[in-house]
Scaffold this active site. Structure first.
Site, PDB file in Angstrom:
ATOM      1  CB  THR A   1      -0.939   0.002   1.232  1.00  0.00           C
ATOM      2  OG1 THR A   1      -1.772  -1.159   1.140  1.00  0.00           O
ATOM      3  CG2 THR A   1      -1.798   1.246   1.293  1.00  0.00           C
TER       4      THR A   1
ATOM      5  CG  ASN B   1      -5.786  -8.236  -5.869  1.00  0.00           C
ATOM      6  OD1 ASN B   1      -5.613  -7.577  -6.897  1.00  0.00           O
ATOM      7  ND2 ASN B   1      -6.705  -7.907  -4.980  1.00  0.00           N
TER       8      ASN B   1
ATOM      9  CB  SER C   1       3.230  -6.912   0.099  1.00  0.00           C
ATOM     10  OG  SER C   1       2.703  -7.047   1.385  1.00  0.00           O
TER      11      SER C   1
ATOM     12  CG  HIS D   1       1.033  -9.479   4.322  1.00  0.00           C
ATOM     13  ND1 HIS D   1      -0.294  -9.836   4.258  1.00  0.00           N
ATOM     14  CD2 HIS D   1       1.095  -8.242   3.795  1.00  0.00           C
ATOM     15  CE1 HIS D   1      -0.993  -8.852   3.716  1.00  0.00           C
ATOM     16  NE2 HIS D   1      -0.173  -7.868   3.433  1.00  0.00           N
TER      17      HIS D   1
ATOM     18  CB  THR E   1      13.602   3.590  13.474  1.00  0.00           C
ATOM     19  OG1 THR E   1      13.980   4.851  14.018  1.00  0.00           O
ATOM     20  CG2 THR E   1      14.517   2.498  14.007  1.00  0.00           C
TER      21      THR E   1
ATOM     22  CB  CYS F   1     -18.125  -5.840   3.607  1.00  0.00           C
ATOM     23  SG  CYS F   1     -19.377  -5.166   4.673  1.00  0.00           S
TER      24      CYS F   1
END
Ligand code: PMP
Length: 367
Positions: free
Chosen positions: A72, A140, A188, A190, A226, A313
């Site tokens: 993002t 995706n 990304s 994850h 950091t 949603c």
């Protein structure tokens, strides 16, 4: 008791082996990677090792990898820099690209979910030309692989830069950023089996990334703040495991074919999106027109299966998938769309457990 099966890898992927241990080890390290003392240098070493692990997975120059908080942020960084000056994006980009309030031109996709290259050429030839084209590598929702090589060629021939959101492609197919020659790439952690909240923006050649966060000089002043050392180290460990186990995603081809052929036997109206084009082997997006995806999703959950619906949603309102809409899906199809996404830890038993549940749930939907 039956295991609750996780088939929502495109939402987030379970941690890969070795990631947890790598993170735990650095949680006890007090160093800030910018400090020059011993603890700082130890932390720096870990960060640079992770950068190398990620570079090796995608054929990038490690000097060109800038850590951030995820895709993002990477996508926002690019869009904030370029969108005010005109960008061309595909109609199926992630909301963190497409929902930004800038003027952007949208390129159509075919009914199989592949960017329409004729329309792309037409749009990119308009005056004034865009400064940047942004097209995701893999969608995706459908898993459809986009023709990035052609996009880069068409764009570069006109002196236009290319950004690709490779979030759903990395670790699922071979990627060589050097060969691809896209200018910017977002990743990304994850989605490849690393921790959440960490990602990277990568550039090629002599290009410097735009700067969204100003402050300390971290990440060569490309992204202040950091460094998230446990996140970065976990991301690196996931990248290394992904690189060494890429063949698992190739073997998922058989599981995908099995799953989809069995699924089609349950209901003759089932539509599988992107069935006839190149897809990554971990995604099956399907619809039973007229069925209610939310009801099915709850039924699957009660039967021990986690999957995802093709709608989002927010604020209590259900909105249908802009991706499937762009592919020409009508209301009845959109209402009945579900997405299964699987990955490195998925087994035939998991697929069979899903199919057993699907047999009951899809029958119920029909009656
Ligand atoms: N782009 C794509 C294609 C995605 O699938 C996602 C996650 N759903 C994102 C961007 C956002 O990623 P992150 O969670 O790292 O912010």
């Amino acid at each position: 008791m039956k295991e609750h099966v996780y088939l929502d890898y495109n939402a987030t992927c379970p941690l890969r082996p070795g990631v947890r241990e790598a993170i735990l080890e650095v949680l006890d390290l007090p160093g800030n990677a910018s400090s020059i003392h011993m603890h700082g240098r130890e932390a720096r070493k870990k960060v640079e090792h992770a950068r190398k692990q990620i570079a090796e997975l995608i054929g990038a120059n490690q000097e060109k990898i800038t850590f951030n908080s995820g895709a993002t942020e990477g996508n926002n960084t690019i869009m904030h820099a370029y969108a005010p000056q005109g960008v061309l994006v595909s109609a199926i980009e992630h909301p963190c690209i497409i929902n930004l309030e800038h003027s952007m031109a949208l390129v159509d996709v075919t009914e199989d979910g592949v960017i329409d290259l004729d329309h792309f050429e037409e749009m990119i030839s308009k005056s004034p030309p865009p400064l940047l084209a942004s097209v995701m590598m893999v969608n995706n929702e459908t898993g459809v692989i986009q023709p990035l090589k052609e996009i880069v060629e068409i764009s570069h021939n006109r002196g236009i830069k290319v950004h690709t959101d490779a979030t759903q492609a990395v670790g699922r197919m071979n990627i060589d950023l050097f060969l691809l020659n896209a200018d910017y790439m977002t990743l990304s952690s994850h989605k490849i089996g690393g921790p959440q909240g960490i990602g990277a923006l990568i550039t090629t050649n002599d290009i410097e990334p735009p700067v969204l966060f100003h402050g300390g000089g971290q990440e060569k002043s490309r992204r202040a703040g950091t460094e998230n050392i446990p996140g970065i180290v976990g991301f690196g460990a996931a990248a290394e495991h992904a690189r060494k186990n890429l063949e698992k995603y190739a073997t998922l081809k058989n599981e995908q074919a099995y799953l989809e052929s069995e699924l089609k036997k349950l209901n003759e109206d089932i539509i599988i999106y992107g069935e006839n084009v190149d897809r990554v082997h971990n995604t099956t997006c399907f619809s039973i027109p007229g069925a209610n995806a939310e009801t099915m999703l709850i039924a699957f959950d009660l039967d021990g299966i986690s999957l995802s619906s093709g709608s989002a949603c927010s604020s209590g309102k259900v909105s249908h998938s802009h991706v499937l809409k762009a592919m020409g899906a009508g209301d009845e199809e959109l209402k009945g769309a579900l997405r299964l996404s699987y990955g490195w830890a998925t087994t035939r038993e998991h697929i069979d457990q899903f199919l057993n549940a699907a047999e009951k749930i899809i029958k119920r939907v029909r009656n």
